[in-house]
Design a protein around this motif. Structure first.
Motif, mmCIF file in Angstrom:
data_model
loop_
_atom_site.group_PDB
_atom_site.id
_atom_site.type_symbol
_atom_site.label_atom_id
_atom_site.label_comp_id
_atom_site.label_asym_id
_atom_site.label_seq_id
_atom_site.Cartn_x
_atom_site.Cartn_y
_atom_site.Cartn_z
ATOM 1 N N SER A 68 30.060 32.739 41.925
ATOM 2 C CA SER A 68 31.050 33.035 42.516
ATOM 3 C C SER A 68 32.476 32.072 41.144
ATOM 4 O O SER A 68 31.916 31.869 40.498
ATOM 5 C CB SER A 68 31.628 32.709 43.495
ATOM 6 N N PRO A 69 33.266 32.913 41.135
ATOM 7 C CA PRO A 69 34.789 32.356 40.240
ATOM 8 C C PRO A 69 34.186 30.625 40.360
ATOM 9 O O PRO A 69 34.514 30.038 39.752
ATOM 10 C CB PRO A 69 35.448 32.752 40.611
ATOM 11 N N ALA A 70 34.285 30.205 41.504
ATOM 12 C CA ALA A 70 34.419 28.642 42.040
ATOM 13 C C ALA A 70 33.713 28.078 41.333
ATOM 14 O O ALA A 70 33.389 27.203 41.123
ATOM 15 C CB ALA A 70 34.912 28.550 43.826
ATOM 16 N N GLY A 128 42.593 37.162 47.533
ATOM 17 C CA GLY A 128 43.702 38.318 46.573
ATOM 18 C C GLY A 128 42.921 39.743 46.082
ATOM 19 O O GLY A 128 41.525 39.201 45.914
ATOM 20 N N PRO A 129 43.580 40.347 45.263
ATOM 21 C CA PRO A 129 42.871 41.632 44.984
ATOM 22 C C PRO A 129 41.705 40.982 43.536
ATOM 23 O O PRO A 129 41.781 39.805 43.143
ATOM 24 C CB PRO A 129 43.919 42.501 44.617
ATOM 25 N N LYS A 130 40.411 41.679 43.625
ATOM 26 C CA LYS A 130 39.350 41.511 42.312
ATOM 27 C C LYS A 130 40.390 41.441 41.493
ATOM 28 O O LYS A 130 41.648 42.576 40.955
ATOM 29 C CB LYS A 130 38.576 42.268 41.772
ATOM 30 N N ASP A 160 37.584 37.213 42.624
ATOM 31 C CA ASP A 160 36.538 38.884 42.144
ATOM 32 C C ASP A 160 35.778 38.873 43.753
ATOM 33 O O ASP A 160 35.979 38.255 44.837
ATOM 34 C CB ASP A 160 34.953 38.119 40.888
ATOM 35 N N ARG A 161 35.017 39.986 43.459
ATOM 36 C CA ARG A 161 33.893 40.828 44.817
ATOM 37 C C ARG A 161 33.210 39.451 45.292
ATOM 38 O O ARG A 161 32.241 39.561 44.243
ATOM 39 C CB ARG A 161 33.847 42.409 44.821
ATOM 40 N N ILE A 162 32.967 38.760 46.408
ATOM 41 C CA ILE A 162 32.026 37.978 47.191
ATOM 42 C C ILE A 162 31.255 38.652 47.169
ATOM 43 O O ILE A 162 31.523 38.938 48.628
ATOM 44 C CB ILE A 162 32.440 37.425 47.233
#
Length: 492
Positions: free
Chosen positions: A138-140, A173-175, A199-201
């Motif tokens: 993920s981004p995280a 929030g939005p991708k 991003d989409r998770i």
């Protein structure tokens, strides 16, 4: 070989950036001391079903005072929701929550399926938003968020004092949109500034691979309603590939359904072996055991990978396999959450929802690991660069700069093969030269300064290195331990 795996269509346990880490149970309650569920035991030894008339009168008087004397008009529904919220908060239990009818639908929806966000499990602790674990890929995770990080603000807006749902609404929030986080990390005096791109998770819950030596790697990212069946499929696939020993990876697994982890453990233990104990508020205990057990000849030497993001149901599995199957635990001390929650979504008579901690869970030998965690048999720390975080994008890092971001840059440079003369947060001439070498090798402008493009390329290189299992010290140690167990089991 790459991982086999599947994307879960409906993630029915805790999913990323939605709710606190937990082990959930679907159960019928026993009677505690002859008192059925919902009956309170008061300090004078008397029992009382619900509120006394005097207490109802007190609440009515408070509502009346607010409606008659408060400066502004008051919404009765909000007053009632506030009272219920206050009751649950007075328990001082971060895992018990109340959701109004307006919030409950969004809360339940957030527990299912894919979504767009940063990809981190969150919970509330004393008014602060705390990271339980980043989701794999993920981004995280890519930004370097870690278990127990405290999120102070998002895009300049403070998160302190918000409800979990309010904080999540700001973080999601939005991708493609940016989430600028200010993060407090234990051991650091100054907060970190991280910029993530939402991003989409859509996390893979279960996956596996088998090496040429017959040692399998089974990762379980969370315990959903489908995890047990997916584990069964992965085990069958690994057996067909010559499985001889198994490493089970529950790092950064925040938990899920209790029944799910019991069913997973049942596939790996000898029939009749204890999996977990449940202790109710009167001290009575229930023991879950392996009802079916692994088939004859299909119990393997086991190693379990854990870290500080392994919590709740993942700790149940690790503890059960250690105590009932002799598994070796490798990695870091786990999170340490030893309670079980239940969602009540019809008991309040409307569409509101309450989640309560209902009992403790204990290891097979009766140990309660709450706030202690499971200690690995073989402690292994990851390389420093595994703990690096995202470089800033709103400013350029250059010669003679100082601070935590510079120290982080130096750690990243070392991780990608461009070590400097220091790691203390001073942008030295040697640091500049290391950046220039990296830029030259990556066909970037050779400025010796870390702008957005250089930061992006550094992070991409580092992420690729971290994903390479040859650099994963915990995995390599687990692999070595599995080989030892395999050799021992095959010795005459």
């Amino acid at each position: 070989m790459g991982f086999r795996g599947r994307t879960v269509a409906a993630l029915m346990a805790l999913t990323a950036v939605t709710a606190c880490v937990a082990t959930y149970a679907v159960l019928e309650f026993p009677r505690w001391n002859g008192i059925a569920t919902g009956t309170a035991v008061w300090g004078n030894g008397q029992t009382q079903e619900g509120l006394r008339q005097s207490e109802i009168d007190k609440l009515n008087k408070a509502v009346s005072l607010i409606e008659k004397r408060y400066l502004l008009p008051a919404d009765r529904n909000r007053l009632l929701d506030g009272a219920l919220q206050g009751m649950v908060e007075s328990l001082s239990d971060p895992y018990s929550i109340y959701k109004s009818a307006d919030e409950a639908d969004a809360y339940v929806d957030a527990l299912q399926g894919a979504f767009t966000g940063i990809g981190a499990e969150l919970r509330m602790e004393k008014g602060a938003v705390v990271v339980e674990a980043p989701i794999r890929g993920s981004p995280a995770e890519r930004a370097g968020l870690q278990s127990r990080d405290v999120l102070l603000s998002i895009n300049g807006e403070s998160l302190y004092g918000l409800s979990l749902s309010e904080a999540i609404a700001k973080i999601r929030g939005p991708k493609g949109t940016k989430a600028k986080l200010k993060v407090q990390r234990a051991g650091r005096a100054e907060p970190l500034d991280l910029e993530l791109v939402r991003d989409r998770i859509d996390p893979i819950a279960v996956g596996s691979e088998v090496g040429e030596d017959g040692i399998g790697h089974l990762f379980i990212n969370q315990f959903t309603s489908e995890t047990a069946s997916q584990v069964a499929e992965e085990l069958e696939a690994m057996k067909s590939q010559g499985l001889k020993a198994l490493v089970i990876d529950v790092r950064n697994n925040p938990g899920g359904y209790l029944q799910s982890v019991v069913e997973v453990a049942d596939q790996l233990l000898e029939k009749g072996k204890p999996i977990v104990q449940s202790e109710y508020r009167d001290g009575q205990r229930k023991v879950d055991v392996a009802e079916h057990g692994a088939k004859n000849g299909e119990r393997y030497p086991l190693v379990v990978l854990i870290n500080k993001g392994s919590a709740s149901a993942s700790e149940i599995l690790a503890g059960a396999l250690k105590q009932s199957a002799g598994a070796v635990l490798v990695g870091d001390t786990s999170y340490g959450k030893g309670t079980v929650q239940v969602h009540f979504n019809s008991e309040l008579g409307d569409d509101s929802l309450i989640k309560l901690t209902v009992y403790k869970w204990l290891l097979p030998d009766g140990t309660w690991i709450n706030e202690q965690g499971l200690k690995p048999d073989v402690p292994v720390a990851q390389p420093d660069y595994f703990l690096a975080w995202r470089l800033p994008r709103d400013r350029v890092l250059k010669l003679d700069s100082t601070g935590g971001d510079i120290g982080n840059l130096q750690t990243i440079l070392s991780g990608v093969g461009y070590p400097t003369d220091r790691t203390d947060g001073y942008y030295s001439e040697k640091t500049k030269q290391a950046v220039e070498r990296f830029q030259a090798d990556e066909s970037l402008p050779k400025t010796g300064e870390v702008d957005s493009a250089t930061a992006q390329r550094l992070e991409e290189k580092l992420y690729s290195i971290i994903q390479d299992k040859t650099n994963d010290a915990q995995w390599q140690t687990a692999l070595a331990e599995a080989r030892k167990l395999l050799e021992s089991s095959e010795s005459p």
